[in-house]
Design a protein around this motif. Structure first.
Motif, PDB file in Angstrom:
ATOM      1  N   ARG A  94       0.831  -1.208   0.000  1.00 56.87           N
ATOM      2  CA  ARG A  94       0.000   0.000   0.000  1.00 56.87           C
ATOM      3  C   ARG A  94       0.859   1.250   0.000  1.00 56.87           C
ATOM      4  O   ARG A  94       1.981   1.247   0.500  1.00 56.87           O
ATOM      5  CB  ARG A  94      -0.980   0.005   1.161  1.00 56.87           C
ATOM      6  CG  ARG A  94      -0.366  -0.070   2.510  1.00 56.87           C
ATOM      7  CD  ARG A  94      -1.428  -0.323   3.593  1.00 56.87           C
ATOM      8  NE  ARG A  94      -0.807  -0.581   4.856  1.00 56.87           N
ATOM      9  CZ  ARG A  94      -0.527   0.344   5.765  1.00 56.87           C
ATOM     10  NH1 ARG A  94      -0.843   1.595   5.567  1.00 56.87           N
ATOM     11  NH2 ARG A  94       0.059   0.017   6.891  1.00 56.87           N
ATOM     12  N   PRO A  95       0.312   2.317  -0.591  1.00 53.17           N
ATOM     13  CA  PRO A  95       1.062   3.578  -0.631  1.00 53.17           C
ATOM     14  C   PRO A  95       1.119   4.219   0.748  1.00 53.17           C
ATOM     15  O   PRO A  95       0.181   4.120   1.530  1.00 53.17           O
ATOM     16  CB  PRO A  95       0.252   4.443  -1.596  1.00 53.17           C
ATOM     17  CG  PRO A  95      -1.122   3.864  -1.603  1.00 53.17           C
ATOM     18  CD  PRO A  95      -0.988   2.412  -1.255  1.00 53.17           C
ATOM     19  N   MET A  96       2.247   4.857   1.027  1.00 59.96           N
ATOM     20  CA  MET A  96       2.411   5.608   2.275  1.00 59.96           C
ATOM     21  C   MET A  96       2.469   7.107   1.986  1.00 59.96           C
ATOM     22  O   MET A  96       1.978   7.908   2.742  1.00 59.96           O
ATOM     23  CB  MET A  96       3.696   5.182   2.997  1.00 59.96           C
ATOM     24  CG  MET A  96       3.706   3.722   3.406  1.00 59.96           C
ATOM     25  SD  MET A  96       2.344   3.270   4.498  1.00 59.96           S
ATOM     26  CE  MET A  96       2.793   4.144   5.964  1.00 59.96           C
ATOM     27  N   ALA A  97       3.109   7.449   0.889  1.00 58.54           N
ATOM     28  CA  ALA A  97       3.255   8.833   0.423  1.00 58.54           C
ATOM     29  C   ALA A  97       3.702   8.720  -1.028  1.00 58.54           C
ATOM     30  O   ALA A  97       3.989   7.611  -1.516  1.00 58.54           O
ATOM     31  CB  ALA A  97       4.289   9.585   1.251  1.00 58.54           C
ATOM     32  N   GLU A  98       3.792   9.828  -1.710  1.00 62.41           N
ATOM     33  CA  GLU A  98       4.262   9.806  -3.096  1.00 62.41           C
ATOM     34  C   GLU A  98       5.645   9.157  -3.160  1.00 62.41           C
ATOM     35  O   GLU A  98       6.569   9.582  -2.472  1.00 62.41           O
ATOM     36  CB  GLU A  98       4.326  11.235  -3.650  1.00 62.41           C
ATOM     37  CG  GLU A  98       4.705  11.299  -5.108  1.00 62.41           C
ATOM     38  CD  GLU A  98       3.634  10.724  -6.029  1.00 62.41           C
ATOM     39  OE1 GLU A  98       4.016  10.171  -7.070  1.00 62.41           O
ATOM     40  OE2 GLU A  98       2.429  10.819  -5.707  1.00 62.41           O
ATOM     41  N   GLY A  99       5.771   8.082  -3.939  1.00 60.80           N
ATOM     42  CA  GLY A  99       7.052   7.416  -4.106  1.00 60.80           C
ATOM     43  C   GLY A  99       7.476   6.543  -2.943  1.00 60.80           C
ATOM     44  O   GLY A  99       8.628   6.121  -2.885  1.00 60.80           O
ATOM     45  N   VAL A 123      11.011   2.598  -1.871  1.00 57.78           N
ATOM     46  CA  VAL A 123      11.030   3.974  -2.375  1.00 57.78           C
ATOM     47  C   VAL A 123      11.263   3.936  -3.876  1.00 57.78           C
ATOM     48  O   VAL A 123      12.010   3.101  -4.388  1.00 57.78           O
ATOM     49  CB  VAL A 123      12.113   4.831  -1.677  1.00 57.78           C
ATOM     50  CG1 VAL A 123      11.779   5.029  -0.204  1.00 57.78           C
ATOM     51  CG2 VAL A 123      13.486   4.213  -1.820  1.00 57.78           C
ATOM     52  N   ASP A 124      10.604   4.853  -4.562  1.00 59.61           N
ATOM     53  CA  ASP A 124      10.778   4.991  -6.009  1.00 59.61           C
ATOM     54  C   ASP A 124      11.961   5.918  -6.240  1.00 59.61           C
ATOM     55  O   ASP A 124      11.926   7.092  -5.871  1.00 59.61           O
ATOM     56  CB  ASP A 124       9.503   5.567  -6.622  1.00 59.61           C
ATOM     57  CG  ASP A 124       9.557   5.671  -8.136  1.00 59.61           C
ATOM     58  OD1 ASP A 124      10.635   5.418  -8.729  1.00 59.61           O
ATOM     59  OD2 ASP A 124       8.515   6.007  -8.724  1.00 59.61           O
ATOM     60  N   GLU A 125      13.017   5.378  -6.831  1.00 51.56           N
ATOM     61  CA  GLU A 125      14.212   6.179  -7.097  1.00 51.56           C
ATOM     62  C   GLU A 125      14.100   6.928  -8.415  1.00 51.56           C
ATOM     63  O   GLU A 125      15.045   7.554  -8.856  1.00 51.56           O
ATOM     64  CB  GLU A 125      15.458   5.297  -7.071  1.00 51.56           C
ATOM     65  CG  GLU A 125      15.766   4.772  -5.685  1.00 51.56           C
ATOM     66  CD  GLU A 125      17.095   4.057  -5.605  1.00 51.56           C
ATOM     67  OE1 GLU A 125      17.563   3.495  -6.623  1.00 51.56           O
ATOM     68  OE2 GLU A 125      17.677   4.061  -4.511  1.00 51.56           O
ATOM     69  N   GLY A 126      12.931   6.859  -9.019  1.00 52.48           N
ATOM     70  CA  GLY A 126      12.695   7.564 -10.277  1.00 52.48           C
ATOM     71  C   GLY A 126      12.327   6.614 -11.389  1.00 52.48           C
ATOM     72  O   GLY A 126      12.912   5.536 -11.509  1.00 52.48           O
ATOM     73  N   GLY A 127      11.323   7.006 -12.145  1.00 48.67           N
ATOM     74  CA  GLY A 127      10.926   6.208 -13.301  1.00 48.67           C
ATOM     75  C   GLY A 127      10.386   4.840 -12.966  1.00 48.67           C
ATOM     76  O   GLY A 127      10.502   3.918 -13.764  1.00 48.67           O
ATOM     77  N   GLY A 128       9.816   4.690 -11.778  1.00 53.24           N
ATOM     78  CA  GLY A 128       9.274   3.397 -11.379  1.00 53.24           C
ATOM     79  C   GLY A 128      10.332   2.386 -10.974  1.00 53.24           C
ATOM     80  O   GLY A 128      10.064   1.193 -10.913  1.00 53.24           O
TER      81      GLY A 128
END
Length: 154
Positions: free
Chosen positions: A78-83, A114-119
């Motif tokens: 589940r999402p916690m915050a953006e990224g 964490v999303d380090e960018g670009g998925g």
């Protein structure tokens, strides 16, 4: 009902890559999914910080101990915050030389991704918490049975 995460598949894959690396007893494979500054807190409370340290420390652990193999079941992403997302899983461990789970080694896995960018998702924190369920032995037995079902011949 918890909200699913749009990157469920990628985040679940991180977890399964972790389990696969652990079961192959490869510190490098375990560490590969971590962010550069990622943390891992083990079943025994040990703490390792940073991908390179995780790889080196686990290489030493695997070289000096017959670590049990994990079998895990993802319960939610589940999402916690953006990224940022959190994955929860239950896992059992099969001690070296055994073909069955030791219920005393059941665990709850928490993985913060964490999303380090670009998925491109990486593990920021992985924690293994013992799951004794001392007040609910039926839950422990149910998990044992569920995990045994995953080992059944296909």
């Amino acid at each position: 009902m918890t909200q699913s995460h749009p990157y469920d598949a990628q985040i679940s894959a991180l977890y399964h890559q972790f389990i696969d690396g652990w079961n192959r007893r490869s510190g490098a494979a375990v560490a590969a999914g971590f962010a550069d500054d990622g943390d891992i807190i083990g079943f025994d409370g040990s703490h390792h910080r940073g991908r390179l340290s995780i790889a080196a420390d686990l290489r030493q652990v695997f070289g000096s101990h017959q670590t049990p193999a994990y079998v895990g079941v993802v319960r939610s992403v589940r999402p916690m915050a953006e990224g940022v997302a959190v994955l929860l899983a239950h896992a059992g461990m099969i001690p070296a030389g055994s073909s069955d789970f030791d219920p005393d080694l059941h665990t709850v896995h928490t993985l913060v991704a964490v999303d380090e960018g670009g998925g491109r998702w990486r593990i920021s924190l992985f924690q293994s918490t013992p799951a004794g369920w001392h007040q609910h032995p039926e839950a422990r037995e149910a998990l044992t049975q569920e995990l045994r079902g995953l080992l059944a011949p296909q």
